[in-house]
Design a protein around this motif. Structure first.
Motif, mmCIF file in Angstrom:
data_model
loop_
_atom_site.group_PDB
_atom_site.id
_atom_site.type_symbol
_atom_site.label_atom_id
_atom_site.label_comp_id
_atom_site.label_asym_id
_atom_site.label_seq_id
_atom_site.Cartn_x
_atom_site.Cartn_y
_atom_site.Cartn_z
ATOM 1 N N PRO A 19 -3.677 -38.733 -14.791
ATOM 2 C CA PRO A 19 -4.458 -39.486 -15.795
ATOM 3 C C PRO A 19 -3.907 -39.447 -17.056
ATOM 4 N N TYR A 20 -3.264 -38.545 -17.718
ATOM 5 C CA TYR A 20 -2.889 -38.520 -19.289
ATOM 6 C C TYR A 20 -1.511 -39.146 -19.164
ATOM 7 N N THR A 21 -0.698 -39.038 -18.341
ATOM 8 C CA THR A 21 0.644 -39.493 -18.528
ATOM 9 C C THR A 21 0.426 -41.235 -18.161
ATOM 10 N N THR A 22 -0.361 -41.581 -17.361
ATOM 11 C CA THR A 22 -0.456 -43.035 -17.113
ATOM 12 C C THR A 22 -1.148 -43.868 -18.542
ATOM 13 N N GLN A 23 -2.176 -42.920 -18.834
ATOM 14 C CA GLN A 23 -2.986 -43.593 -20.138
ATOM 15 C C GLN A 23 -1.875 -43.586 -21.197
ATOM 16 N N ILE A 24 -1.207 -42.479 -21.668
ATOM 17 C CA ILE A 24 -0.078 -42.307 -22.579
ATOM 18 C C ILE A 24 0.715 -43.606 -22.433
ATOM 19 N N LEU A 25 1.361 -43.787 -21.253
ATOM 20 C CA LEU A 25 2.433 -44.725 -21.073
ATOM 21 C C LEU A 25 2.052 -45.997 -21.157
ATOM 22 N N THR A 26 0.815 -46.366 -21.083
ATOM 23 C CA THR A 26 0.009 -47.426 -21.139
ATOM 24 C C THR A 26 -0.166 -47.896 -22.641
ATOM 25 N N ASN A 27 -0.249 -46.937 -23.643
ATOM 26 C CA ASN A 27 -0.505 -47.164 -24.941
ATOM 27 C C ASN A 27 0.700 -47.657 -25.670
ATOM 28 N N GLY A 28 1.805 -47.289 -25.475
ATOM 29 C CA GLY A 28 3.132 -47.678 -26.005
ATOM 30 C C GLY A 28 3.258 -49.136 -26.157
ATOM 31 N N PRO A 29 3.310 -49.787 -24.834
ATOM 32 C CA PRO A 29 3.752 -51.146 -24.942
ATOM 33 C C PRO A 29 2.512 -52.147 -25.528
ATOM 34 N N LEU A 30 1.214 -51.492 -25.299
ATOM 35 C CA LEU A 30 -0.025 -52.106 -25.607
ATOM 36 C C LEU A 30 0.141 -52.165 -27.359
ATOM 37 N N TRP A 31 0.597 -51.004 -28.088
ATOM 38 C CA TRP A 31 0.487 -51.122 -29.337
ATOM 39 C C TRP A 31 1.643 -51.987 -29.805
ATOM 40 N N ALA A 64 -2.041 -42.696 -30.288
ATOM 41 C CA ALA A 64 -3.296 -43.292 -29.775
ATOM 42 C C ALA A 64 -3.386 -42.714 -28.219
ATOM 43 N N GLY A 65 -2.275 -43.034 -27.526
ATOM 44 C CA GLY A 65 -2.401 -42.530 -26.075
ATOM 45 C C GLY A 65 -2.969 -41.350 -25.720
ATOM 46 N N PRO A 66 -2.336 -40.148 -26.308
ATOM 47 C CA PRO A 66 -2.827 -38.723 -26.007
ATOM 48 C C PRO A 66 -4.215 -38.598 -26.556
ATOM 49 N N LEU A 67 -4.561 -39.072 -27.834
ATOM 50 C CA LEU A 67 -5.795 -38.998 -28.507
ATOM 51 C C LEU A 67 -6.904 -39.636 -27.728
ATOM 52 N N PHE A 68 -6.824 -40.819 -27.375
ATOM 53 C CA PHE A 68 -7.885 -41.391 -26.723
ATOM 54 C C PHE A 68 -7.922 -40.799 -25.264
ATOM 55 N N SER A 69 -6.951 -40.579 -24.598
ATOM 56 C CA SER A 69 -7.343 -39.803 -23.525
ATOM 57 C C SER A 69 -7.902 -38.429 -23.570
ATOM 58 N N TRP A 70 -7.710 -37.803 -24.419
ATOM 59 C CA TRP A 70 -8.523 -36.649 -24.765
ATOM 60 C C TRP A 70 -9.966 -36.726 -25.151
ATOM 61 N N TRP A 71 -9.873 -37.702 -25.961
ATOM 62 C CA TRP A 71 -11.231 -37.772 -26.664
ATOM 63 C C TRP A 71 -12.285 -38.534 -25.470
ATOM 64 N N TYR A 72 -11.992 -39.331 -24.615
ATOM 65 C CA TYR A 72 -12.872 -39.701 -24.059
ATOM 66 C C TYR A 72 -13.337 -39.077 -22.767
ATOM 67 N N THR A 73 -12.224 -38.061 -22.251
ATOM 68 C CA THR A 73 -12.574 -37.143 -21.402
ATOM 69 C C THR A 73 -13.397 -35.961 -21.868
ATOM 70 N N TYR A 74 -13.226 -35.507 -23.256
ATOM 71 C CA TYR A 74 -14.138 -34.647 -24.012
ATOM 72 C C TYR A 74 -15.525 -35.233 -24.048
ATOM 73 N N LEU A 75 -15.462 -36.461 -24.703
ATOM 74 C CA LEU A 75 -16.829 -37.106 -24.791
ATOM 75 C C LEU A 75 -17.560 -37.341 -23.709
ATOM 76 N N PHE A 103 -15.832 -39.437 -34.385
ATOM 77 C CA PHE A 103 -14.350 -39.964 -34.104
ATOM 78 C C PHE A 103 -13.614 -40.901 -35.100
ATOM 79 N N GLU A 104 -14.310 -42.021 -35.131
ATOM 80 C CA GLU A 104 -13.882 -43.162 -35.841
ATOM 81 C C GLU A 104 -13.346 -42.947 -37.259
ATOM 82 N N PRO A 105 -14.229 -42.537 -38.310
ATOM 83 C CA PRO A 105 -13.765 -42.111 -39.409
ATOM 84 C C PRO A 105 -12.682 -41.356 -39.821
ATOM 85 N N PRO A 106 -12.546 -40.428 -39.184
ATOM 86 C CA PRO A 106 -11.206 -39.421 -39.557
ATOM 87 C C PRO A 106 -9.999 -40.141 -38.737
#
Length: 206
Positions: A19-31, A64-75, A103-106
């Motif tokens: 899950p983490y690797t896939t979502q991280i690799l998705t974010n690079g091309p997206l941004w 963005a990739g690692p952070l979003f992956s971690w945040w939504y799992t934690y949330l 999450f969003e302000p910082p």
């Protein structure tokens, strides 16, 4: 359509297994794509600044990739007990509230800071960006993301939350890129205008 179906099944399989690797690799091309779209259509540049696009792609991969992956799992881990005890709407309200107000302000402060550092700008440049861009960027964020996240948390399976955010982020990242580089675009336009004026003056003098 058959190709897209096969691709999604392949992507979903990898999301389950890595899950983490896939979502991280998705974010690079997206941004990177979001920045290219911003330059071409929002800023109407004749030539794309590929170094800037690479920086945005790197931000997608490494931030963005690692952070979003971690945040939504934690949330989800935080909010899940509320779903069991109090039902769907308190669960969604908690997730939206934490996402938008905790999450969003910082995150926006960090985004502008990382862009500032990656482009070799000064602390004064960063303070100017925060002063001129942060408030209205966060205001627009509040107008867009709570509604988008309601649909996400209400109807999208948890394992696809980050993917859904990524899809919406194609437009949002284009906007953030535009805001982060607004001064650069204005400077480029001013330089072109000055160069054009000098060319006309030089021609007339001849």
């Amino acid at each position: 359509m058959a190709f897209l179906g096969r691709f999604f099944r392949w992507w979903s399989k990898n999301l389950d297994e890595r899950p983490y690797t896939t979502q991280i690799l998705t974010n690079g091309p997206l941004w990177a794509s979001a920045d290219a779209i911003c330059q071409k259509f929002a800023e109407k540049r004749e030539e794309i600044d590929w170094a800037r696009t690479a920086r945005m792609g790197a931000y997608g991969y490494f931030v963005a990739g690692p952070l979003f992956s971690w945040w939504y799992t934690y949330l989800e881990r935080i909010a899940a007990p509320v779903l069991w005890k109090r039902g769907m709407m308190p669960y969604i309200a908690l997730k939206i509230g934490l996402d938008q107000l905790v999450f969003e302000p910082p995150y926006l402060l960090a985004f502008f800071g990382i862009m500032n550092i990656s482009e070799g700008k000064s602390w004064e440049d960063y303070k100017t960006t925060i002063k001129t861009e942060y408030a209205h960027t966060f205001a627009l964020d509040c107008a867009v993301w709570p509604a988008a996240q309601y649909l996400n948390f209400r109807y999208v399976p948890t394992r696809f939350h980050a993917l859904y955010v990524n899809a919406i982020s194609l437009g949002w990242a284009s906007f953030l890129s535009f805001v982060a580089h607004r001064g650069d675009a204005n400077s480029t336009q001013k330089i072109k205008a000055v160069a054009s004026t000098e060319t006309v003056t030089s021609t007339s003098e001849k």
